[in-house]
Design an enzyme around this catalytic site. Structure first.
Site, PDB file in Angstrom:
ATOM      1  N   ASP A  46       7.590  -6.434   1.019  1.00 29.81           N
ATOM      2  CA  ASP A  46       6.264  -6.780   1.529  1.00 29.81           C
ATOM      3  C   ASP A  46       5.795  -5.634   2.420  1.00 29.81           C
ATOM      4  O   ASP A  46       6.436  -5.299   3.418  1.00 29.81           O
ATOM      5  CB  ASP A  46       6.345  -8.090   2.322  1.00 29.81           C
ATOM      6  CG  ASP A  46       4.966  -8.632   2.651  1.00 29.81           C
ATOM      7  OD1 ASP A  46       4.663  -9.744   2.208  1.00 29.81           O
ATOM      8  OD2 ASP A  46       4.196  -7.928   3.344  1.00 29.81           O
TER       9      ASP A  46
ATOM     10  N   ASN B 261      -6.565  -1.846   4.507  1.00 26.98           N
ATOM     11  CA  ASN B 261      -7.830  -2.253   3.891  1.00 26.98           C
ATOM     12  C   ASN B 261      -8.962  -2.188   4.906  1.00 26.98           C
ATOM     13  O   ASN B 261     -10.052  -1.693   4.610  1.00 26.98           O
ATOM     14  CB  ASN B 261      -7.720  -3.685   3.367  1.00 26.98           C
ATOM     15  CG  ASN B 261      -7.102  -3.736   1.982  1.00 26.98           C
ATOM     16  OD1 ASN B 261      -7.203  -2.775   1.228  1.00 26.98           O
ATOM     17  ND2 ASN B 261      -6.471  -4.838   1.662  1.00 26.98           N
TER      18      ASN B 261
ATOM     19  N   ASP C   2      -6.136  -0.092  -2.797  1.00 24.68           N
ATOM     20  CA  ASP C   2      -5.644  -0.155  -4.186  1.00 24.68           C
ATOM     21  C   ASP C   2      -4.822   1.092  -4.529  1.00 24.68           C
ATOM     22  O   ASP C   2      -3.763   1.007  -5.167  1.00 24.68           O
ATOM     23  CB  ASP C   2      -6.823  -0.267  -5.171  1.00 24.68           C
ATOM     24  CG  ASP C   2      -7.438  -1.663  -5.151  1.00 24.68           C
ATOM     25  OD1 ASP C   2      -6.872  -2.541  -4.480  1.00 24.68           O
ATOM     26  OD2 ASP C   2      -8.475  -1.856  -5.813  1.00 24.68           O
TER      27      ASP C   2
ATOM     28  N   GLU D  19       0.263  -7.721  -1.696  1.00 21.80           N
ATOM     29  CA  GLU D  19       1.057  -6.532  -1.359  1.00 21.80           C
ATOM     30  C   GLU D  19       2.546  -6.881  -1.336  1.00 21.80           C
ATOM     31  O   GLU D  19       3.323  -6.258  -0.637  1.00 21.80           O
ATOM     32  CB  GLU D  19       0.615  -5.901  -0.015  1.00 21.80           C
ATOM     33  CG  GLU D  19      -0.091  -6.821   0.964  1.00 21.80           C
ATOM     34  CD  GLU D  19       0.786  -7.951   1.498  1.00 21.80           C
ATOM     35  OE1 GLU D  19       0.799  -9.000   0.817  1.00 21.80           O
ATOM     36  OE2 GLU D  19       1.424  -7.801   2.549  1.00 21.80           O
TER      37      GLU D  19
HETATM   38  N1  LIG Z   1      -6.689  -3.303  -1.620  1.00 22.46           N
HETATM   39  C1  LIG Z   1      -6.057  -4.408  -1.969  1.00 22.46           C
HETATM   40  N2  LIG Z   1      -5.653  -5.268  -1.006  1.00 22.46           N
HETATM   41  C2  LIG Z   1      -5.008  -6.383  -1.362  1.00 22.46           C
HETATM   42  C3  LIG Z   1      -4.730  -6.682  -2.700  1.00 22.46           C
HETATM   43  N3  LIG Z   1      -4.062  -7.860  -2.730  1.00 22.46           N
HETATM   44  C4  LIG Z   1      -3.939  -8.280  -1.458  1.00 22.46           C
HETATM   45  N4  LIG Z   1      -4.504  -7.390  -0.608  1.00 22.46           N
HETATM   46  C5  LIG Z   1      -4.640  -7.458   0.832  1.00 22.46           C
HETATM   47  O1  LIG Z   1      -3.368  -7.436   1.451  1.00 22.46           O
HETATM   48  C6  LIG Z   1      -3.526  -7.973   2.777  1.00 22.46           C
HETATM   49  C7  LIG Z   1      -2.329  -8.819   3.104  1.00 22.46           C
HETATM   50  O2  LIG Z   1      -2.449  -9.178   4.429  1.00 22.46           O
HETATM   51  P1  LIG Z   1      -1.421 -10.086   5.206  1.00 22.46           P
HETATM   52  O3  LIG Z   1      -0.868 -11.123   4.259  1.00 22.46           O
HETATM   53  O4  LIG Z   1      -2.088 -10.541   6.427  1.00 22.46           O
HETATM   54  O5  LIG Z   1      -0.210  -9.149   5.510  1.00 22.46           O
HETATM   55  P2  LIG Z   1      -0.117  -7.732   6.235  1.00 22.46           P
HETATM   56  O6  LIG Z   1      -1.403  -7.279   6.837  1.00 22.46           O
HETATM   57  O7  LIG Z   1       0.506  -6.795   5.270  1.00 22.46           O
HETATM   58  O8  LIG Z   1       0.857  -8.033   7.419  1.00 22.46           O
HETATM   59  P3  LIG Z   1       2.427  -8.297   7.351  1.00 22.46           P
HETATM   60  O9  LIG Z   1       2.786  -8.627   5.938  1.00 22.46           O
HETATM   61  O10 LIG Z   1       2.654  -9.429   8.278  1.00 22.46           O
HETATM   62  O11 LIG Z   1       3.068  -7.034   7.807  1.00 22.46           O
HETATM   63  C8  LIG Z   1      -4.822  -8.775   2.752  1.00 22.46           C
HETATM   64  O12 LIG Z   1      -5.774  -8.094   3.541  1.00 22.46           O
HETATM   65  C9  LIG Z   1      -5.251  -8.750   1.297  1.00 22.46           C
HETATM   66  O13 LIG Z   1      -6.663  -8.691   1.166  1.00 22.46           O
HETATM   67  C10 LIG Z   1      -5.174  -5.764  -3.696  1.00 22.46           C
HETATM   68  O14 LIG Z   1      -4.968  -5.923  -4.908  1.00 22.46           O
HETATM   69  N5  LIG Z   1      -5.816  -4.646  -3.293  1.00 22.46           N
END
Ligand SMILES: Nc1nc2c(ncn2[C@@H]2O[C@H](COP(=O)(O)OP(=O)(O)OP(=O)(O)O)[C@@H](O)[C@H]2O)c(=O)[nH]1
Length: 523
Positions: free
Chosen positions: A259, A267, A276, A302
């Site tokens: 993760d 983002n 992406d 992610e």
């Molecule tokens: N650009 C992009 N962002 C994505 C995609 N899928 C998920 N995300 C983003 O990934 C982010 C995941 O955020 P969180 O689940 O809060 O996790 P994090 O910010 O990585 O924090 P921790 O996992 O706690 O370290 C979200 O902002 C989603 O919008 C994708 O296909 N493309």
């Protein structure tokens, strides 16, 4: 009744069929797509025009009915070779495209008055082209899926055999020809075979292209559209397969849950598009670290999964640490850096996918809670079931040279701790007395070793010596608490294993101690 094959009629049928193939294949071919259909369509068209010119022998100058006609028929075969090369995504030297047709023109122009020599020379050039075709198809046979390839191969083989037979018959004088449209057995053989092989080549190639497009579509349906790694559905199917193998053969199997840390910030700060690109670069980076047999899939957002077939506990922890370090080592896109947290779990024969994934998830949660950018591993919480020993499920808890620190004293003691850890593994829960004794021996060896290590590191001027010593203190404290719990009869075998293998052997000896190896000149 005498049966006569009317050669001009055969010629006309061949022309009509080539034109039909040229038109229909050209119609379905998509410009710009290098799947071989366009050169194939062009090849059929050249073949048709070449045969028309052959049929006009005597009515138009020899320049057209002999030289241009043979050039077009030979060129048609070269275009078939190009079509196959394109289909196989291979390169074809341009000499193969123009060379045979030019050779035919040069050779035949010297024998305009001698039709039999022309048959031998023109036929020999075609033999070379069809042999090259056969060689390419045979070489790539395993790469092509479906049955179309068999039709195509049969067409190529029939043509090749016919051409060779024709050259031999004319070269030995067993066959002679007065006129190109003569009723002669050799001409009938030529047109009948050409007719059959045209059908086989055309339909075989089309079928092959269709089957390949279907196989590609099936493959695409298993991939994550953004990053190109396996998608969740495919990973779940692979998990089922690998778990069945583990239950059947006892081969170890491990899982990493990855993760990316604070991905939302990426983002937010750089936009979704860059996010992406980071995801794509991340997948490429991880693919570069794992083995070819390991399977990387996108679990969602992610979060990714790496399935490690034939990997036990130790291999799993090493791989997790390598991935973590490689992700951190360089920026992903531009100067954007990311880190990753990993949760790892080895599969036990008693696991379901949900329990196994659940343990990896718990470990991932611990990695996040402990500050991110780290790999946490979950020990098996129950003893392995039948058919899989603890040692098997934990993989390769054996000493390897890559664990050498560079200091013989430390390495000797590490080896001893390995042996003791393994002995603990092999003990059964029922053997309470020997388990207690083995645990005490292990803790005594561990404390003696920690003292040695602290001395060696201090003498070597290791800058992180104080931090490492603090870790030793924590381990020693925990070891004593466990021994006390054991004395009260409150320590389970699993807790003891967790401490010995996970906390001491894996987390400390493999991960923490590896940090000073470079300082001591080790592996
Ligand atoms: N650009 C992009 N962002 C994505 C995609 N899928 C998920 N995300 C983003 O990934 C982010 C995941 O955020 P969180 O689940 O809060 O996790 P994090 O910010 O990585 O924090 P921790 O996992 O706690 O370290 C979200 O902002 C989603 O919008 C994708 O296909 N493309």
């Amino acid at each position: 009744m005498e049966f006569h094959v009317h050669v001009p009629t055969m010629l006309v049928l061949s022309i009509v069929m080539s034109l039909t193939f040229a038109g229909s294949i050209g119609w379905v071919a998509r410009p710009g797509v290098r799947d071989g259909l366009l050169p194939l369509s062009l090849g059929f068209a050249c073949h048709a025009v070449g045969y028309v010119l052959l049929g006009l022998r005597g009515m138009i100058p020899d320049l057209f009915s002999v030289l241009l006609a043979n050039m077009l028929v030979t060129g048609a075969c070269s275009l078939l070779l190009l079509a196959v090369a394109q289909f196989l995504q291979e390169r074809l030297a341009s000499a193969w495209l123009w060379g045979p047709a030019l050779a035919v023109v040069l050779l035949l122009s010297a024998y305009l008055d001698d039709i039999n020599t022309r048959v031998i020379l023109g036929g020999s050039v075609l033999v070379v082209v069809f042999a090259a075709l056969l060689w390419r198809l045979a070489r790539a046979h395993r790469r092509i899926s479906g049955r179309g390839r068999y039709l195509l191969l049969t067409g190529v083989l029939i043509t090749l055999v016919l051409l060779i037979a024709r050259v031999v018959l004319f070269a030995t004088g067993a066959a002679v020809l007065e006129q190109v449209l003569d009723y002669a057995p050799s001409q009938v053989m030529l047109y009948v075979t050409a007719f059959v092989s045209q059908i086989l080549l055309g339909t075989g190639f089309l079928l092959m292209a269709k089957e390949s497009a279907e196989a590609q579509a099936r493959h695409q349906a298993m991939l994550d559209s953004l990053t190109g790694c396996w998608n969740r559905a495919r990973i779940e199917a692979l998990v089922k397969y690998e778990m069945a193998r583990l239950k059947r053969y006892g081969t170890p199997l491990s899982l990493l849950l990855l993760d990316m840390d604070h991905f939302k910030l990426i983002n937010d700060q750089h936009g979704h598009l860059l996010g992406d690109s980071v995801l794509k670069a991340f997948v490429a980076r991880v693919q570069g670290v794992i083995r070819e047999t390991d399977l990387l899939g996108r679990w969602g957002g992610e979060e990714f999964v790496v399935l490690l077939p034939s990997s036990g506990f130790v291999a799993m922890t090493q791989m997790a640490e390598r991935i973590r370090a490689q992700v951190e080592a360089l920026p992903m896109v531009g100067d954007v850096r990311v880190t990753v947290s990993l949760g790892c779990a080895s599969c036990q024969s008693t696991d379901s996918w949900e329990t196994w994934l659940g343990r990896a998830d718990v470990a991932l949660y611990r990695a996040k809670a402990a500050g991110r950018n780290r790999a946490e591993c979950e020990m098996p919480l129950t003893r392995p079931g039948p058919g899989l020993s603890v040692a098997e499920s934990l993989g390769e808890l054996v000493w390897r040279d890559e664990y050498l620190s560079g200091n013989p004293e430390i390495d000797d003691e590490h080896r001893t701790l390995f042996v003791s850890a393994r002995r603990l593994f092999d003990l059964q829960q029922e053997e309470e007395g020997s388990l207690t004794a083995a645990a005490r021996v292990f803790v005594a060896e561990l404390e003696a070793h920690m003292a040695t290590e602290e001395r060696v590191l201090a003498n070597a001027g290791y800058p992180e010596c104080a931090a490492h010593t603090a870790l030793h203190r924590q381990l020693a404290e925990r070891a004593h608490r466990l021994l006390e719990a054991q004395a009260r009869g409150q320590l389970t075998f699993d807790e003891l294993l967790h401490f010995v293998v996970y906390e001491v052997t894996v987390q400390h000896l493999f991960i923490e101690d590896a940090k000073f190896h470079a300082h001591l000149g080790g592996a």
